[in-house]
Design a protein around this motif. Structure first.
Motif, PDB file in Angstrom:
ATOM      1  N   GLY A  30       0.815  -1.208   0.000  1.00  0.00           N
ATOM      2  CA  GLY A  30       0.000   0.000   0.000  1.00  0.00           C
ATOM      3  C   GLY A  30       0.844   1.250   0.000  1.00  0.00           C
ATOM      4  N   TYR A  31       0.159   2.365  -0.160  1.00  0.00           N
ATOM      5  CA  TYR A  31       0.794   3.677  -0.082  1.00  0.00           C
ATOM      6  C   TYR A  31       0.692   4.162   1.366  1.00  0.00           C
ATOM      7  CZ  TYR A  31       0.720   3.798  -5.167  1.00  0.00           C
ATOM      8  OH  TYR A  31       0.923   3.520  -6.499  1.00  0.00           O
ATOM      9  N   TRP A  32       1.805   4.661   1.898  1.00  0.00           N
ATOM     10  CA  TRP A  32       1.881   5.020   3.314  1.00  0.00           C
ATOM     11  C   TRP A  32       1.790   6.520   3.534  1.00  0.00           C
ATOM     12  CZ3 TRP A  32       3.057   2.092   7.873  1.00  0.00           C
ATOM     13  CH2 TRP A  32       3.039   0.703   7.669  1.00  0.00           C
ATOM     14  N   VAL A  33       1.043   6.875   4.562  1.00  0.00           N
ATOM     15  CA  VAL A  33       1.030   8.238   5.089  1.00  0.00           C
ATOM     16  C   VAL A  33       2.249   8.337   6.004  1.00  0.00           C
ATOM     17  CG1 VAL A  33      -0.207   9.880   6.548  1.00  0.00           C
ATOM     18  CG2 VAL A  33      -1.484   8.339   5.009  1.00  0.00           C
ATOM     19  N   TYR A  34       3.101   9.318   5.762  1.00  0.00           N
ATOM     20  CA  TYR A  34       4.301   9.468   6.585  1.00  0.00           C
ATOM     21  C   TYR A  34       4.098  10.445   7.740  1.00  0.00           C
ATOM     22  CZ  TYR A  34       7.785   6.654   4.179  1.00  0.00           C
ATOM     23  OH  TYR A  34       8.522   5.607   3.692  1.00  0.00           O
ATOM     24  N   ARG A  35       3.431  11.548   7.489  1.00  0.00           N
ATOM     25  CA  ARG A  35       3.224  12.541   8.538  1.00  0.00           C
ATOM     26  C   ARG A  35       1.885  13.236   8.327  1.00  0.00           C
ATOM     27  NH1 ARG A  35       7.409  10.390   9.380  1.00  0.00           N
ATOM     28  NH2 ARG A  35       9.464  11.250   9.652  1.00  0.00           N
ATOM     29  N   ILE A  36       1.279  13.580   9.435  1.00  0.00           N
ATOM     30  CA  ILE A  36       0.176  14.540   9.418  1.00  0.00           C
ATOM     31  C   ILE A  36       0.158  15.190  10.782  1.00  0.00           C
ATOM     32  CG2 ILE A  36      -1.585  12.824   9.981  1.00  0.00           C
ATOM     33  CD1 ILE A  36      -3.446  14.685   8.161  1.00  0.00           C
ATOM     34  N   VAL A  56      -1.274   3.792   7.402  1.00  0.00           N
ATOM     35  CA  VAL A  56      -0.599   4.728   8.294  1.00  0.00           C
ATOM     36  C   VAL A  56      -0.163   3.964   9.536  1.00  0.00           C
ATOM     37  CG1 VAL A  56      -2.726   5.525   9.394  1.00  0.00           C
ATOM     38  CG2 VAL A  56      -0.716   6.980   9.421  1.00  0.00           C
ATOM     39  N   GLY A  57       1.035   4.267   9.990  1.00  0.00           N
ATOM     40  CA  GLY A  57       1.548   3.664  11.212  1.00  0.00           C
ATOM     41  C   GLY A  57       1.622   4.709  12.311  1.00  0.00           C
ATOM     42  N   TYR A  58       1.266   4.313  13.513  1.00  0.00           N
ATOM     43  CA  TYR A  58       1.367   5.232  14.652  1.00  0.00           C
ATOM     44  C   TYR A  58       1.494   4.437  15.936  1.00  0.00           C
ATOM     45  CZ  TYR A  58      -3.657   4.319  15.037  1.00  0.00           C
ATOM     46  OH  TYR A  58      -4.892   3.713  15.141  1.00  0.00           O
ATOM     47  N   ASN A  59       1.954   5.093  16.967  1.00  0.00           N
ATOM     48  CA  ASN A  59       2.097   4.487  18.275  1.00  0.00           C
ATOM     49  C   ASN A  59       0.701   4.218  18.842  1.00  0.00           C
ATOM     50  OD1 ASN A  59       2.335   4.321  21.221  1.00  0.00           O
ATOM     51  ND2 ASN A  59       4.463   4.889  20.896  1.00  0.00           N
ATOM     52  N   PRO A  60       0.442   2.995  19.315  1.00  0.00           N
ATOM     53  CA  PRO A  60      -0.887   2.674  19.847  1.00  0.00           C
ATOM     54  C   PRO A  60      -1.321   3.565  21.012  1.00  0.00           C
ATOM     55  CG  PRO A  60       0.471   0.695  19.699  1.00  0.00           C
ATOM     56  CD  PRO A  60       1.345   1.863  19.342  1.00  0.00           C
TER      57      PRO A  60
END
Length: 151
Positions: free
Chosen positions: A74-80, A114-118
């Motif tokens: 997939g295409y990843w979101v890096y920052r928002i 998108v990856g983020y800290n749980p």
């Protein structure tokens, strides 16, 4: 691209510095890199697309995504991020919706990830409200959530 009073514009010589000056709340600093680091990263990883987020024609946030598919195909979101003085107004959600529209135009876009800290409850709430699903994928300290794109 614009929705109501929120729009996203590609980073350029007129808005990059304003993006660098934006601040997140103290509680969020452990979850996200500075915009200056993200902007520098985009100059070395040319597949990354950085954008300024505008609210009522003022730069209030920053986002960046990858234009090349990566893990989980997939295409990843890096920052928002949204400046601490503008959080809680729906700007991040509107900007993320605009970003999803842009990302869905990428070749063979079937998934946005998108990856983020749980522990980042704000991120979890935002992405869940936009239809991102947790299938249990983990990368180090981050969880990855997926939004399937229907074309």
């Amino acid at each position: 691209m614009r929705t109501s009073s929120v729009e996203i514009n590609e980073l350029n010589e007129e808005n990059w510095y304003e993006c660098c000056a934006l601040e997140i709340s103290e509680s969020q600093t452990k979850y996200i890199e500075s915009n200056a680091i993200s902007i520098a990263q985009s100059k070395f990883e040319i597949s990354l697309k950085p954008f300024a987020i505008y609210y009522e024609e003022k730069v209030v946030g920053f986002l960046m995504y990858n234009t090349v598919r990566e893990e989980l195909d997939g295409y990843w979101v890096y920052r928002i991020m949204i400046d601490k003085n503008y959080q809680g107004r729906g700007i991040g959600k509107a900007a993320t919706q605009l970003m999803i529209l842009e990302m869905s135009k990428l070749p063979n876009a079937k998934k946005i990830i998108v990856g983020y800290n749980p522990e980042n409850k704000e991120a979890h709430h935002l992405y869940a409200s936009l239809g991102f699903i947790d299938y249990g994928d983990r990368f180090g300290k981050e969880m990855a959530v997926i939004k399937n794109i229907n074309k």
